[in-house]
Motif scaffolding. Sequence first.
Motif, PDB file in Angstrom:
ATOM      1  N   GLU A  60       0.856  -1.183   0.000  1.00 45.62           N
ATOM      2  CA  GLU A  60       0.000   0.000   0.000  1.00 45.62           C
ATOM      3  C   GLU A  60       0.897   1.240   0.000  1.00 45.62           C
ATOM      4  OE1 GLU A  60      -2.629  -0.542   3.330  1.00 45.62           O
ATOM      5  OE2 GLU A  60      -3.926  -1.938   2.234  1.00 45.62           O
ATOM      6  N   GLY A  61       0.571   2.192  -0.873  1.00 44.12           N
ATOM      7  CA  GLY A  61       1.395   3.394  -1.035  1.00 44.12           C
ATOM      8  C   GLY A  61       2.299   3.333  -2.258  1.00 44.12           C
ATOM      9  N   ASP A  62       2.450   2.136  -2.869  1.00 42.35           N
ATOM     10  CA  ASP A  62       3.255   2.004  -4.084  1.00 42.35           C
ATOM     11  C   ASP A  62       2.500   2.576  -5.293  1.00 42.35           C
ATOM     12  OD1 ASP A  62       5.210   0.705  -2.685  1.00 42.35           O
ATOM     13  OD2 ASP A  62       4.820  -1.294  -3.526  1.00 42.35           O
ATOM     14  N   ILE A  63       3.268   3.044  -6.279  1.00 40.34           N
ATOM     15  CA  ILE A  63       2.653   3.483  -7.537  1.00 40.34           C
ATOM     16  C   ILE A  63       2.124   2.257  -8.272  1.00 40.34           C
ATOM     17  CG2 ILE A  63       3.111   4.547  -9.795  1.00 40.34           C
ATOM     18  CD1 ILE A  63       5.178   6.334  -8.338  1.00 40.34           C
ATOM     19  N   MET A  64       0.883   2.356  -8.799  1.00 40.61           N
ATOM     20  CA  MET A  64       0.259   1.222  -9.486  1.00 40.61           C
ATOM     21  C   MET A  64       1.139   0.740 -10.644  1.00 40.61           C
ATOM     22  SD  MET A  64      -2.441  -0.448  -8.639  1.00 40.61           S
ATOM     23  CE  MET A  64      -3.022  -1.173 -10.177  1.00 40.61           C
ATOM     24  N   ILE A  65       1.229  -0.573 -10.771  1.00 37.32           N
ATOM     25  CA  ILE A  65       2.015  -1.175 -11.841  1.00 37.32           C
ATOM     26  C   ILE A  65       1.311  -1.008 -13.192  1.00 37.32           C
ATOM     27  CG2 ILE A  65       3.221  -2.893 -10.445  1.00 37.32           C
ATOM     28  CD1 ILE A  65       1.012  -4.884 -11.121  1.00 37.32           C
ATOM     29  N   GLY A  66       2.090  -1.000 -14.253  1.00 31.39           N
ATOM     30  CA  GLY A  66       1.485  -0.906 -15.579  1.00 31.39           C
ATOM     31  C   GLY A  66       2.463  -0.453 -16.640  1.00 31.39           C
ATOM     32  N   THR A  67       1.965  -0.455 -17.859  1.00 35.15           N
ATOM     33  CA  THR A  67       2.777  -0.186 -19.051  1.00 35.15           C
ATOM     34  C   THR A  67       2.219   1.015 -19.791  1.00 35.15           C
ATOM     35  OG1 THR A  67       3.071  -2.580 -19.196  1.00 35.15           O
ATOM     36  CG2 THR A  67       3.749  -1.304 -21.103  1.00 35.15           C
ATOM     37  N   GLN A  68       3.101   1.754 -20.466  1.00 36.90           N
ATOM     38  CA  GLN A  68       2.659   2.901 -21.247  1.00 36.90           C
ATOM     39  C   GLN A  68       3.456   3.031 -22.545  1.00 36.90           C
ATOM     40  OE1 GLN A  68       4.902   3.009 -18.378  1.00 36.90           O
ATOM     41  NE2 GLN A  68       4.166   4.986 -17.661  1.00 36.90           N
ATOM     42  N   VAL A  69       2.836   3.724 -23.498  1.00 38.77           N
ATOM     43  CA  VAL A  69       3.588   4.265 -24.631  1.00 38.77           C
ATOM     44  C   VAL A  69       3.921   5.699 -24.241  1.00 38.77           C
ATOM     45  CG1 VAL A  69       3.478   5.047 -27.028  1.00 38.77           C
ATOM     46  CG2 VAL A  69       2.574   2.803 -26.412  1.00 38.77           C
ATOM     47  N   ALA A  70       5.197   6.033 -24.284  1.00 35.85           N
ATOM     48  CA  ALA A  70       5.642   7.352 -23.837  1.00 35.85           C
ATOM     49  C   ALA A  70       6.508   8.024 -24.898  1.00 35.85           C
ATOM     50  CB  ALA A  70       6.423   7.226 -22.528  1.00 35.85           C
ATOM     51  N   ARG A  71       6.501   9.351 -24.857  1.00 36.21           N
ATOM     52  CA  ARG A  71       7.317  10.156 -25.774  1.00 36.21           C
ATOM     53  C   ARG A  71       8.510  10.708 -25.004  1.00 36.21           C
ATOM     54  NH1 ARG A  71       4.004  13.962 -26.357  1.00 36.21           N
ATOM     55  NH2 ARG A  71       2.862  13.339 -28.222  1.00 36.21           N
ATOM     56  N   ILE A  72       9.682  10.673 -25.635  1.00 36.36           N
ATOM     57  CA  ILE A  72      10.883  11.237 -25.011  1.00 36.36           C
ATOM     58  C   ILE A  72      10.847  12.752 -25.169  1.00 36.36           C
ATOM     59  CG2 ILE A  72      13.409  11.307 -25.054  1.00 36.36           C
ATOM     60  CD1 ILE A  72      13.250   8.418 -26.287  1.00 36.36           C
ATOM     61  N   VAL A  73      10.863  13.466 -24.039  1.00 40.80           N
ATOM     62  CA  VAL A  73      10.788  14.933 -24.100  1.00 40.80           C
ATOM     63  C   VAL A  73      12.133  15.604 -23.807  1.00 40.80           C
ATOM     64  CG1 VAL A  73       8.320  15.123 -23.641  1.00 40.80           C
ATOM     65  CG2 VAL A  73       9.882  14.996 -21.715  1.00 40.80           C
ATOM     66  N   GLU A  74      13.035  14.863 -23.170  1.00 46.16           N
ATOM     67  CA  GLU A  74      14.385  15.394 -22.934  1.00 46.16           C
ATOM     68  C   GLU A  74      15.326  14.206 -22.803  1.00 46.16           C
ATOM     69  OE1 GLU A  74      16.813  18.077 -19.631  1.00 46.16           O
ATOM     70  OE2 GLU A  74      14.621  17.987 -19.502  1.00 46.16           O
ATOM     71  N   SER A  75      16.521  14.314 -23.354  1.00 44.91           N
ATOM     72  CA  SER A  75      17.427  13.162 -23.334  1.00 44.91           C
ATOM     73  C   SER A  75      18.871  13.572 -23.085  1.00 44.91           C
ATOM     74  CB  SER A  75      17.343  12.398 -24.662  1.00 44.91           C
ATOM     75  OG  SER A  75      18.256  11.322 -24.668  1.00 44.91           O
TER      76      SER A  75
END
Length: 328
Positions: A60-75
Amino acid sequence: MVTARVWVLKKHFEGFPKTSDFDLKKIELPDLKDGELLLESVFLSVDPYMRPYSQRDMKEGDIMIGTQVARIVESKNPAFTVGAFVVARSGWRTHFISDGKDLQLLPSSWPASLPKSLALGTVGMPGLTAYFGLLEVCKMKPGETVLVNAAAGAVGSVVGQLAKIGGCKVVGCAGSDDKVAYLKKIGFDEAFNYKTVTSLDEALRKASPDGYDCFFDNVGGEFASIAINHMKKYGRIAVCGAISQYNSVPQKGPYVQVPMIFKELQMEGFIVNRWNNRREEGLKALLKWVMEGKVKYHEQVTEGFENMPVAFIGMLKGENLGKAIVKV
């Protein structure tokens, strides 16, 4: 300084998850170090596995698990350019920092005509689950009869279409007349609404009087206990999921030994990560079939990161047709 919104597990689920089991929080992200990159989630996935895995792996208190498609905004990592899209397993977050090791770039050949969210569905983990479950666990052969439940879902809908490509007869079941109509539309030979049939036993017999060579099980519970009696001799059962049992619904367990022995059945549970070394092979095949129109897809898109819990709960209740996605 970038502020990320995250959904945390406030309270472990009892029965069906409730929106009060989640908490929306804000996190200030630090500046990037060398080798790191900042990503912004574009699409997030909600999947049945999150229900049992949260119980097993999360506090309890952990960030929910899961997958995303993400865009790189800074590298600050030469292997990743700003503007590129990746699949990440960073949980329910709008923004996050990565060293790149846990990211999978979308192929440069990804067609502009296809939504990038498909990398979370038909051309992603659910599609690969169908691909390897059918080929490696069910070992389907042309001319066989394949049964799949939760057939209008992210995995089941791909299972049926891949079985048709493989020259099989396909029987599917789903929980609404609209879903059954969709299954017929995408090529299932037989489909029925398990909620409205008077007898599941009779419905399975009517759909394939000779029985089933392969059973791709996403549901478990009562459905599986009845379906096992309709398997042909030497039939194969791929146990992919058990959504009927994820939400602590009390059930009396099946006794599988007698049909297993008399019909000499093979029954095997699997997790798709077993074939990580063949991931590219599976994705290439799925992308090709989608582009050729041999595999059709449907996405249930919920708008807004703030609606993650609602989309998750709706998916567990079977409100989605095809893959459930949240668009940030």
